[in-house]
Write a protein that holds these residues in place. Sequence first.
Motif, PDB file in Angstrom:
ATOM      1  N   UNK A 159       1.108  -1.136   0.211  1.00  0.00           N
ATOM      2  CA  UNK A 159      -0.101   0.061   0.034  1.00  0.00           C
ATOM      3  C   UNK A 159       1.152   1.120  -0.301  1.00  0.00           C
ATOM      4  N   UNK A 160       2.239   1.471   1.079  1.00  0.00           N
ATOM      5  CA  UNK A 160       2.934   2.327   1.434  1.00  0.00           C
ATOM      6  C   UNK A 160       3.610   2.916  -0.018  1.00  0.00           C
ATOM      7  N   UNK A 172      -4.730   4.315  -5.329  1.00  0.00           N
ATOM      8  CA  UNK A 172      -4.696   3.982  -3.755  1.00  0.00           C
ATOM      9  C   UNK A 172      -5.973   4.249  -2.930  1.00  0.00           C
ATOM     10  N   UNK A 173      -5.973   2.857  -2.289  1.00  0.00           N
ATOM     11  CA  UNK A 173      -7.484   2.743  -1.565  1.00  0.00           C
ATOM     12  C   UNK A 173      -7.248   3.385  -0.346  1.00  0.00           C
ATOM     13  N   UNK A 174      -7.497   4.252  -0.099  1.00  0.00           N
ATOM     14  CA  UNK A 174      -8.013   4.876   1.635  1.00  0.00           C
ATOM     15  C   UNK A 174      -9.106   5.096   2.297  1.00  0.00           C
ATOM     16  N   UNK A 175      -9.294   4.609   3.530  1.00  0.00           N
ATOM     17  CA  UNK A 175     -10.046   4.796   4.172  1.00  0.00           C
ATOM     18  C   UNK A 175     -11.142   5.745   4.427  1.00  0.00           C
ATOM     19  N   UNK A 176     -10.410   6.989   4.982  1.00  0.00           N
ATOM     20  CA  UNK A 176     -11.451   8.160   4.353  1.00  0.00           C
ATOM     21  C   UNK A 176     -10.002   9.294   4.173  1.00  0.00           C
ATOM     22  N   UNK A 177     -10.441  10.457   3.341  1.00  0.00           N
ATOM     23  CA  UNK A 177      -9.838  11.245   2.830  1.00  0.00           C
ATOM     24  C   UNK A 177     -10.571  12.846   3.005  1.00  0.00           C
ATOM     25  N   UNK A 178      -9.757  13.916   3.274  1.00  0.00           N
ATOM     26  CA  UNK A 178     -11.024  14.693   3.614  1.00  0.00           C
ATOM     27  C   UNK A 178      -9.787  16.413   3.544  1.00  0.00           C
ATOM     28  N   UNK A 179     -10.728  16.977   2.749  1.00  0.00           N
ATOM     29  CA  UNK A 179      -9.646  18.288   2.495  1.00  0.00           C
ATOM     30  C   UNK A 179     -10.314  19.655   3.028  1.00  0.00           C
ATOM     31  N   UNK A 180      -8.953  20.736   3.802  1.00  0.00           N
ATOM     32  CA  UNK A 180      -9.679  22.148   3.535  1.00  0.00           C
ATOM     33  C   UNK A 180      -8.460  23.022   3.222  1.00  0.00           C
ATOM     34  N   UNK A 219       2.275   2.083  -3.359  1.00  0.00           N
ATOM     35  CA  UNK A 219       1.267   2.330  -4.265  1.00  0.00           C
ATOM     36  C   UNK A 219       0.846   3.683  -4.012  1.00  0.00           C
ATOM     37  N   UNK A 220       1.035   3.935  -2.507  1.00  0.00           N
ATOM     38  CA  UNK A 220       0.773   5.736  -2.118  1.00  0.00           C
ATOM     39  C   UNK A 220       1.756   6.674  -2.239  1.00  0.00           C
ATOM     40  N   UNK A 221       2.879   5.754  -2.597  1.00  0.00           N
ATOM     41  CA  UNK A 221       3.936   7.151  -2.868  1.00  0.00           C
ATOM     42  C   UNK A 221       4.522   7.021  -4.220  1.00  0.00           C
ATOM     43  N   UNK A 222       4.304   6.064  -5.379  1.00  0.00           N
ATOM     44  CA  UNK A 222       3.769   5.978  -6.620  1.00  0.00           C
ATOM     45  C   UNK A 222       2.908   7.728  -7.099  1.00  0.00           C
ATOM     46  N   UNK A 223       2.132   7.617  -6.537  1.00  0.00           N
ATOM     47  CA  UNK A 223       0.695   8.232  -6.655  1.00  0.00           C
ATOM     48  C   UNK A 223       1.248   9.446  -6.456  1.00  0.00           C
ATOM     49  N   UNK A 274       2.158  10.977  10.424  1.00  0.00           N
ATOM     50  CA  UNK A 274       1.654  10.812  11.450  1.00  0.00           C
ATOM     51  C   UNK A 274       1.485  10.164  11.986  1.00  0.00           C
ATOM     52  N   UNK A 275       1.457  10.546  13.510  1.00  0.00           N
ATOM     53  CA  UNK A 275       0.839   9.981  14.737  1.00  0.00           C
ATOM     54  C   UNK A 275      -0.529  10.083  14.516  1.00  0.00           C
ATOM     55  N   UNK A 276      -1.418   9.283  16.186  1.00  0.00           N
ATOM     56  CA  UNK A 276      -2.210   9.509  16.154  1.00  0.00           C
ATOM     57  C   UNK A 276      -2.929   8.796  15.105  1.00  0.00           C
ATOM     58  N   UNK A 277      -4.308  10.179  14.958  1.00  0.00           N
ATOM     59  CA  UNK A 277      -5.733   8.918  14.155  1.00  0.00           C
ATOM     60  C   UNK A 277      -5.497   9.190  12.989  1.00  0.00           C
ATOM     61  N   UNK A 278      -5.004  10.769  12.227  1.00  0.00           N
ATOM     62  CA  UNK A 278      -4.308  10.736  10.982  1.00  0.00           C
ATOM     63  C   UNK A 278      -2.779  10.099  10.503  1.00  0.00           C
ATOM     64  N   UNK A 279      -3.248   9.482   9.332  1.00  0.00           N
ATOM     65  CA  UNK A 279      -2.042   8.693   8.429  1.00  0.00           C
ATOM     66  C   UNK A 279      -1.172   9.483   7.803  1.00  0.00           C
TER      67      UNK A 279
END
Length: 154
Positions: A79-80, A128-136, A82-86, A99-104
């Motif tokens: 997964x990592x 890439x497959x994500x559990x959750x993705x959000x933007x600000x 795939x993510x790095x390539x993307x 990150x540490x905590x609830x955000x990856x």
Amino acid sequence: MFDDRDRKILDLLQNDASLGVSELAERVNLSVSACSRRIQRLEEEGFIARRVVLLDRPLMGLPTTMFVIVRTARHSAEWLEQFRKAINDIPEIVEVHRMTGTIDYILKLVLPRVEAYDGIYRTLVERVEFFDISASVSMEILKTTTAVPTRYVR
């Protein structure tokens, strides 16, 4: 041996990497040759990683900053990779932090406008497959710098 003159040279170069050796030498009270040797040593020892030009983002048509929060259900090496390539294939993504905590991961994007994020979002979720993705959207930059403090070097 790292001393206050080295620290001053690094502080000056972080502020303006185009400063000539003669001007740097004058500002740190060294001869041009001694200053040049110090700069070369700082480069060889890795204190100076590289010299770059910073572009004016609004003039480049990229006034918008977005931060994307990513959470994943998978933490495998596959997964990592795939993510790095993307993320490496998308130039608008200028920083990515694990990150540490609830955000990856937190991604920093520079964009011409908010609507441009949709294309990047679609590219990411296709690759890439994500559990959750959000933007600000960043409303205002209160501080930005590429300089790091030099006072911690011993």
